[in-house]
Design a protein around this motif. Sequence first.
Motif, PDB file in Angstrom:
ATOM      1  N   VAL A 229       0.836  -1.203   0.000  1.00  0.00           N
ATOM      2  CA  VAL A 229       0.000   0.000   0.000  1.00  0.00           C
ATOM      3  C   VAL A 229       0.865   1.244   0.000  1.00  0.00           C
ATOM      4  CG1 VAL A 229      -1.621   1.371   1.377  1.00  0.00           C
ATOM      5  CG2 VAL A 229      -1.999  -1.082   1.088  1.00  0.00           C
ATOM      6  N   PRO A 240      -4.978   5.086   0.466  1.00  0.00           N
ATOM      7  CA  PRO A 240      -5.357   3.852   1.156  1.00  0.00           C
ATOM      8  C   PRO A 240      -6.872   3.718   1.206  1.00  0.00           C
ATOM      9  CG  PRO A 240      -4.612   5.501   2.729  1.00  0.00           C
ATOM     10  CD  PRO A 240      -4.338   6.059   1.363  1.00  0.00           C
ATOM     11  N   GLN A 256      -7.599  -4.330   3.239  1.00  0.00           N
ATOM     12  CA  GLN A 256      -6.884  -3.087   2.955  1.00  0.00           C
ATOM     13  C   GLN A 256      -6.368  -3.119   1.525  1.00  0.00           C
ATOM     14  OE1 GLN A 256      -3.307  -2.343   5.213  1.00  0.00           O
ATOM     15  NE2 GLN A 256      -2.640  -4.474   5.141  1.00  0.00           N
TER      16      GLN A 256
END
Length: 329
Positions: A229, A240, A256
């Motif tokens: 990320v 994000p 995520q």
Amino acid sequence: MRTVLKGLLATGVILAFIGTTHAFDLTLSGGRPGGLWAALGQAIDTAVRKDNPSSGVAYVSSSSGFANAAILDRGNAHLAIAHDAELARARQGKPPFDAPIESLRAIAYLYTWSPVQILVRKEFAETYNLRSVVDLATERAPARIGLNAPGNVSTILAEEMLGAIGATPESIARWGGRLEFGVIAEQARKLAEGELDVVIDSAFLRYQPIEEAVETIPVTLLDMDALVVETMMESLGTQPFIIPAGTYPGQEEDIQTVALGAVLVASSSLPDSVAYAVAKAIFENHELLAGVHPAMSPLSPSIMASQKALEFHPGARRYLEEVGLLAGT
């Protein structure tokens, strides 16, 4: 909205406008006719006309945000829509650009929630113990991976993500897998029918082709490792994003990932007074943009002012400072 022939852009003609805040005619280069960006272009025109009845924004279609960055730089439009990741590559001069583009300025974010979704057939994920995208490389999974069309920003993003974990096309082939390219609807169908093991694309949550696939077969969503990320944020300016648990059948945990956002961009040559008027119109009538599609409903002035893909146009910055929407103002 007034119709503008696509051929006008192809001629390289520099479009003129009346440089006052009382009457101006602008051209906005967006995406394909009938798509979300076209609807946003119509809403921007409506917002501008609401505040400035003698002015307007004419929408023209183009192939992508990459094309739009070049169109603005050439002076063939006054405004355009592009993804933040496309703008990052334009600033950096990375392919498809031959050199950095420095003439682009932001007016506002239009949305920030088109996340990268990594879908894996559940049976395949369980066989190779896949929970994170990093596991594709550590487990050397022989995955048949479906991406969007070559050159599409979602494809570039996926390729960079795979490269960051060491899953290059060559290494994937050594593991017994391969990359396939095509439109997302076809890739989702192939996933559902067992012709692909993994599909990676950036799209709004519950995008119909993806939702149809996950309702047809058991699917696992892979988490994007925190380091990946961070890498994607640094290299492509993505944000994000969390795909909430329960978004899709069988998804028990938050996932995520990162998301693409779309930015309304102006040429640096646009007069400050005109950029101010456009910013004022769309921020104060943001509900017009939020109403073009159910997926646009989260849009708010604070989200619109949160972009960091580009320097704000001085006219837009002046408006945002006046209303206190920039940090520290």
